[in-house]
Design an enzyme around this catalytic site. Structure first.
Site, PDB file in Angstrom:
ATOM      1  N   CYS A 146     -57.470  15.653  13.707  1.00 55.96           N
ATOM      2  CA  CYS A 146     -56.769  16.906  14.006  1.00 55.96           C
ATOM      3  C   CYS A 146     -55.244  16.777  13.956  1.00 55.96           C
ATOM      4  O   CYS A 146     -54.545  17.781  13.907  1.00 55.96           O
ATOM      5  CB  CYS A 146     -57.202  17.441  15.370  1.00 55.96           C
ATOM      6  SG  CYS A 146     -58.983  17.690  15.504  1.00 55.96           S
ATOM      7  N   ASN A 175     -61.682  25.500  16.053  1.00 51.25           N
ATOM      8  CA  ASN A 175     -60.999  24.242  15.756  1.00 51.25           C
ATOM      9  C   ASN A 175     -61.314  23.844  14.320  1.00 51.25           C
ATOM     10  O   ASN A 175     -62.433  23.443  14.014  1.00 51.25           O
ATOM     11  CB  ASN A 175     -61.462  23.171  16.746  1.00 51.25           C
ATOM     12  CG  ASN A 175     -60.739  21.850  16.573  1.00 51.25           C
ATOM     13  OD1 ASN A 175     -60.112  21.596  15.557  1.00 51.25           O
ATOM     14  ND2 ASN A 175     -60.848  20.990  17.579  1.00 51.25           N
ATOM     15  N   HIS A 232     -51.987  22.258  17.527  1.00 48.64           N
ATOM     16  CA  HIS A 232     -53.341  22.206  16.983  1.00 48.64           C
ATOM     17  C   HIS A 232     -54.217  23.183  17.751  1.00 48.64           C
ATOM     18  O   HIS A 232     -54.218  23.209  18.984  1.00 48.64           O
ATOM     19  CB  HIS A 232     -53.883  20.789  17.094  1.00 48.64           C
ATOM     20  CG  HIS A 232     -55.351  20.672  16.901  1.00 48.64           C
ATOM     21  ND1 HIS A 232     -56.008  21.228  15.815  1.00 48.64           N
ATOM     22  CD2 HIS A 232     -56.316  20.089  17.656  1.00 48.64           C
ATOM     23  CE1 HIS A 232     -57.294  20.978  15.911  1.00 48.64           C
ATOM     24  NE2 HIS A 232     -57.520  20.295  17.021  1.00 48.64           N
TER      25      HIS A 232
END
Length: 321
Positions: A115, A278, A248
């Site tokens: 990520c 996500n 993020h």
């Protein structure tokens, strides 16, 4: 002095949104209320089985190239951040280069930092450009995380989605990326990982994403706050001088806690986790492109991009857009 500036942004989300209620209808043991309360996620996008990360990246890159006002052959460096490549090899970046019709022999490679991958890739590309060796780079985050989800594990499968985001980063006489910082601590790998692989045509170990959500939350909030302050200190800037924070997009609670740590109100935080969940390395450029295209982020704005992901890896970049 050579600087590196973002000249154009692009993004792509495959198919129609898959809502929380859609997941319930597909048999996932959850509810819209449970997901929204804990994560802020309302929908995500899932790529068809025949579509890989390189194809999502292609569309995002074509949009970024158009926004930058350049041609594909002007790109002499491609860095793709992904944890879900099309193949073991060649790299997703090499496949993307071919799909874009780039034949100039420029470098192309992948970065695997989960990520944090987009921030890692952006920082690497900036070093290439500032060295003078390259003039214009495509920096991409592209993921098909739906391929590594255990759909019987409601604690993880509801969190992730597929997508791609890209920027064209080019040499400039005007400052762009002001400061950056990258970190990793591999001792934390058990709390977020896919503990499997392939050998002799067989899957070895567990091929699905596994996560200790509470431990990840605590770790993410700490390091996201720390690394944002680190790049601000490098640049001699204060949080009050930042127009936008793009973390993020993992969980709305992480975003809120990070903003609070920096003394920033949520109306200065770009939030897209509700609409695509996500998307790992794709989440930051997806959020960036949305905010550029809807007019929130404008030339001259100061922006922090920051991510944290399995490894554990984390990093941030402070830039003037």
């Amino acid at each position: 002095m050579i600087y590196a500036r973002i000249a154009g942004t692009g993004s792509y989300l495959p198919g129609e949104p898959v809502t929380n209620n859609d997941l319930v209808a597909r048999g996932v043991d959850t509810s819209d209320e449970w997901i929204v309360e804990r994560t802020g996620i309302r929908s995500r996008h899932l790529a068809p089985a025949e579509v890989g990360s390189s194809e999502l990246a292609r569309i995002a890159c074509e949009r970024a190239i158009e926004a930058a006002g350049c041609n594909a052959d002007d790109i002499d460096l491609i860095i793709v951040a992904t944890s879900t490549p099309d193949y073991i090899f060649p790299s997703t970046a090499a496949l993307l280069q071919s799909k874009l019709g780039i034949r100039n022999g420029g470098a192309a490679f992948d970065v695997q930092a989960v990520c944090s991958g987009f921030v890692y890739a952006l920082t690497v590309a900036e070093k290439f450009i500032r060295s003078g060796s390259h003039k214009r780079a495509l920096v991409v985050g592209a993921e098909v995380f739906s391929r590594i989800l255990d759909w019987s594990d409601r604690g993880t499968c509801v969190l992730f989605g597929d997508g791609a985001g890209a920027v064209v980063l080019e040499a400039s006489e005007a400052p762009g990326i002001r400061a950056s910082a990258l970190h990793a601590d591999g001792s934390h790998h058990p709390i977020l990982c896919v503990p499997g692989g392939v050998a002799s045509g067989q899957v070895i170990g567990d091929p699905f994403l596994r996560m200790d959500g509470q431990s990840v939350f605590k770790f993410a909030v700490k390091v996201l706050g720390d690394v944002a302050l680190e790049v601000l200190e490098q640049a001699g800037a204060l949080p009050a001088q930042v127009d936008w924070l793009i973390p993020h997009q993992a969980n709305i609670r992480i975003l809120q806690a990070t903003a609070k740590r920096l003394g920033m109100s949520m109306d200065r935080v770009i939030t897209t986790v509700d609409r695509h969940g996500n998307t790992s390395a794709a989440s930051i450029p997806l959020a960036l492109d949305l905010a550029v295209r809807d007019g929130r982020i404008r030339p001259g704005h100061r922006v922090i991009l920051e991510g944290v992901g399995g490894g554990f890896t984390w990093g941030a970049a402070l830039l003037d857009f």
